[in-house]
Design a protein around this motif. Structure first.
Motif: not given
Length: 88
Positions: A4-13, A22-30, A33-43
C-alpha cells in the motif's frame, strides 16, 4: 499480502488505482500519533468485510509505503484483483 502507498489527509477515504506493485489508499485522518494508521486499518477492514484485528502490518506502520497481511477477507474490491493481475 498487499503493498500500500498510503496518503493521509485525503479528501475522502478511498482505495485508488495501483501504482506499480502498490495500491494507493487515501484516508481523511491526519498523520499524528497513529491516527491515520488506525483509520486506514478500520477503513480497509470495512471494505474487506473483516475485523480490524484480521489486518496485520508486515512493515511500514509509520511510513507511506506499507505492507499488510489480510486474513480471510470476506470480499475483495475489484481494484485488489487488478493488483493481483499486475503481480502475475
Amino acid at each position: 499480502m498487499v503493498n500500500i502507498l498510503g496518503k493521509p489527509c485525503a479528501s475522502w477515504d478511498v482505495i485508488g488505482k495501483p501504482k506499480g506493485t502498490q495500491l494507493k489508499v487515501g484516508v481523511t485522518a491526519e498523520p499524528r500519533r497513529g491516527r491515520a494508521f488506525g483509520h486506514m486499518i478500520r477503513f480497509l477492514a470495512g471494505e474487506l468485510g473483516v475485523a480490524p484485528s484480521a489486518i496485520d502490518v508486515a512493515f511500514g506502520r509509520l511510513n507511506v509505503h506499507k505492507q499488510r497481511q489480510i486474513k480471510a477477507p470476506a470480499h475483495m474490491p475489484s481494484v485488489f484483483q487488478l493488483q493481483t493481475t499486475l503481480l502475475d
